[in-house]
Design a protein around this motif. Structure first.
Motif, PDB file in Angstrom:
ATOM      1  N   ASN A 116       0.814  -1.212   0.000  1.00 39.21           N
ATOM      2  CA  ASN A 116       0.000   0.000   0.000  1.00 39.21           C
ATOM      3  C   ASN A 116       0.849   1.265   0.000  1.00 39.21           C
ATOM      4  O   ASN A 116       0.409   2.306   0.467  1.00 39.21           O
ATOM      5  N   ILE A 117       2.062   1.155  -0.517  1.00 40.78           N
ATOM      6  CA  ILE A 117       3.000   2.272  -0.544  1.00 40.78           C
ATOM      7  C   ILE A 117       3.306   2.659  -1.991  1.00 40.78           C
ATOM      8  O   ILE A 117       3.590   1.789  -2.831  1.00 40.78           O
ATOM      9  N   VAL A 118       3.249   3.952  -2.274  1.00 44.90           N
ATOM     10  CA  VAL A 118       3.714   4.445  -3.573  1.00 44.90           C
ATOM     11  C   VAL A 118       5.235   4.552  -3.488  1.00 44.90           C
ATOM     12  O   VAL A 118       5.770   5.205  -2.595  1.00 44.90           O
ATOM     13  N   MET A 119       5.911   3.922  -4.415  1.00 43.74           N
ATOM     14  CA  MET A 119       7.363   3.848  -4.366  1.00 43.74           C
ATOM     15  C   MET A 119       7.994   4.635  -5.496  1.00 43.74           C
ATOM     16  O   MET A 119       7.418   4.798  -6.576  1.00 43.74           O
ATOM     17  N   GLY A 120       9.205   5.097  -5.251  1.00 38.91           N
ATOM     18  CA  GLY A 120       9.918   5.849  -6.267  1.00 38.91           C
ATOM     19  C   GLY A 120      11.394   5.509  -6.299  1.00 38.91           C
ATOM     20  O   GLY A 120      11.954   5.058  -5.303  1.00 38.91           O
ATOM     21  N   TRP A 121      11.981   5.734  -7.449  1.00 42.02           N
ATOM     22  CA  TRP A 121      13.431   5.701  -7.600  1.00 42.02           C
ATOM     23  C   TRP A 121      13.918   7.137  -7.726  1.00 42.02           C
ATOM     24  O   TRP A 121      13.342   7.935  -8.471  1.00 42.02           O
ATOM     25  N   TYR A 122      14.979   7.429  -7.009  1.00 42.79           N
ATOM     26  CA  TYR A 122      15.594   8.746  -7.003  1.00 42.79           C
ATOM     27  C   TYR A 122      17.051   8.591  -7.420  1.00 42.79           C
ATOM     28  O   TYR A 122      17.622   7.504  -7.351  1.00 42.79           O
ATOM     29  N   ARG A 123      17.650   9.714  -7.795  1.00 41.98           N
ATOM     30  CA  ARG A 123      19.077   9.680  -8.061  1.00 41.98           C
ATOM     31  C   ARG A 123      19.700  11.009  -7.654  1.00 41.98           C
ATOM     32  O   ARG A 123      19.045  12.039  -7.620  1.00 41.98           O
ATOM     33  N   GLN A 124      20.979  10.926  -7.346  1.00 43.13           N
ATOM     34  CA  GLN A 124      21.712  12.126  -6.970  1.00 43.13           C
ATOM     35  C   GLN A 124      23.104  12.060  -7.572  1.00 43.13           C
ATOM     36  O   GLN A 124      23.877  11.140  -7.277  1.00 43.13           O
ATOM     37  N   ALA A 125      23.396  13.023  -8.426  1.00 38.07           N
ATOM     38  CA  ALA A 125      24.718  13.143  -9.026  1.00 38.07           C
ATOM     39  C   ALA A 125      25.553  14.085  -8.162  1.00 38.07           C
ATOM     40  O   ALA A 125      25.008  14.919  -7.435  1.00 38.07           O
ATOM     41  N   PRO A 126      26.860  13.981  -8.226  1.00 37.68           N
ATOM     42  CA  PRO A 126      27.734  14.845  -7.420  1.00 37.68           C
ATOM     43  C   PRO A 126      27.426  16.322  -7.654  1.00 37.68           C
ATOM     44  O   PRO A 126      27.324  16.780  -8.798  1.00 37.68           O
ATOM     45  N   GLY A 127      27.263  17.048  -6.569  1.00 37.88           N
ATOM     46  CA  GLY A 127      27.003  18.470  -6.667  1.00 37.88           C
ATOM     47  C   GLY A 127      25.587  18.855  -7.042  1.00 37.88           C
ATOM     48  O   GLY A 127      25.288  20.039  -7.227  1.00 37.88           O
ATOM     49  N   LYS A 128      24.713  17.864  -7.157  1.00 35.26           N
ATOM     50  CA  LYS A 128      23.324  18.142  -7.541  1.00 35.26           C
ATOM     51  C   LYS A 128      22.371  17.643  -6.467  1.00 35.26           C
ATOM     52  O   LYS A 128      22.720  16.800  -5.648  1.00 35.26           O
ATOM     53  N   GLN A 129      21.166  18.150  -6.517  1.00 34.63           N
ATOM     54  CA  GLN A 129      20.144  17.706  -5.572  1.00 34.63           C
ATOM     55  C   GLN A 129      19.596  16.356  -5.991  1.00 34.63           C
ATOM     56  O   GLN A 129      19.600  15.994  -7.168  1.00 34.63           O
ATOM     57  N   ARG A 130      19.108  15.640  -5.019  1.00 32.55           N
ATOM     58  CA  ARG A 130      18.452  14.366  -5.302  1.00 32.55           C
ATOM     59  C   ARG A 130      17.175  14.648  -6.083  1.00 32.55           C
ATOM     60  O   ARG A 130      16.437  15.582  -5.781  1.00 32.55           O
ATOM     61  N   GLU A 131      16.912  13.842  -7.108  1.00 31.70           N
ATOM     62  CA  GLU A 131      15.731  14.044  -7.936  1.00 31.70           C
ATOM     63  C   GLU A 131      14.959  12.747  -8.102  1.00 31.70           C
ATOM     64  O   GLU A 131      15.541  11.660  -8.115  1.00 31.70           O
ATOM     65  N   LEU A 132      13.667  12.896  -8.252  1.00 27.40           N
ATOM     66  CA  LEU A 132      12.803  11.738  -8.478  1.00 27.40           C
ATOM     67  C   LEU A 132      12.903  11.328  -9.945  1.00 27.40           C
ATOM     68  O   LEU A 132      12.725  12.158 -10.834  1.00 27.40           O
TER      69      LEU A 132
END
Length: 115
Positions: A31-47
């Motif tokens: 019952n959870i909406v799941m996501g994959w995120y990524r974060q490159a060096p020097g950048k904010q984490r993004e969905l």
């Protein structure tokens, strides 16, 4: 306490593919909406992508048509199939639920795409 464990990253040439996995131990996953995120060096984490309880998916524009998110509720696992990888996809990839209050982040899995 939910523990997230991402795996499947690696070094791949541009145009290659990887399949990431994320196991969520200790949660009622279905019952959870799941996501994959990524974060490159020097950048904010993004969905990068999300998958709803019923299976509806959403992707950020830059990965649409190349990445596919899926889930196996019985295994409390979410996957990210990444095809036609580009150098700009290089980042540390994480999974988490889509919520105001998220679970503690896992270690992530590194994806490096060489040109």
């Amino acid at each position: 306490q939910v523990q997230l464990a991402e795996s499947g990253g690696g070094l791949v040439q541009a145009g290659g593919s990887l399949r990431l996995s994320c196991a969520a131990a200790g949660s009622i996953f279905s019952n959870i909406v799941m996501g994959w995120y990524r974060q490159a060096p020097g950048k904010q984490r993004e969905l990068v992508a999300s998958i709803a309880i019923g299976g509806t998916t959403n992707y950020r524009a830059s990965v649409k048509g190349r990445f596919t998110i899926s889930r196996d509720n019985a295994k409390s696992t979410v996957y990210l199939q990444m095809n036609s990888l580009k150098p700009e996809d290089s980042a540390l990839y994480y999974c988490n639920k889509l919520a105001v209050t998220q679970w503690a982040w896992g270690q992530g899995t590194q994806v490096t795409v060489s040109s």
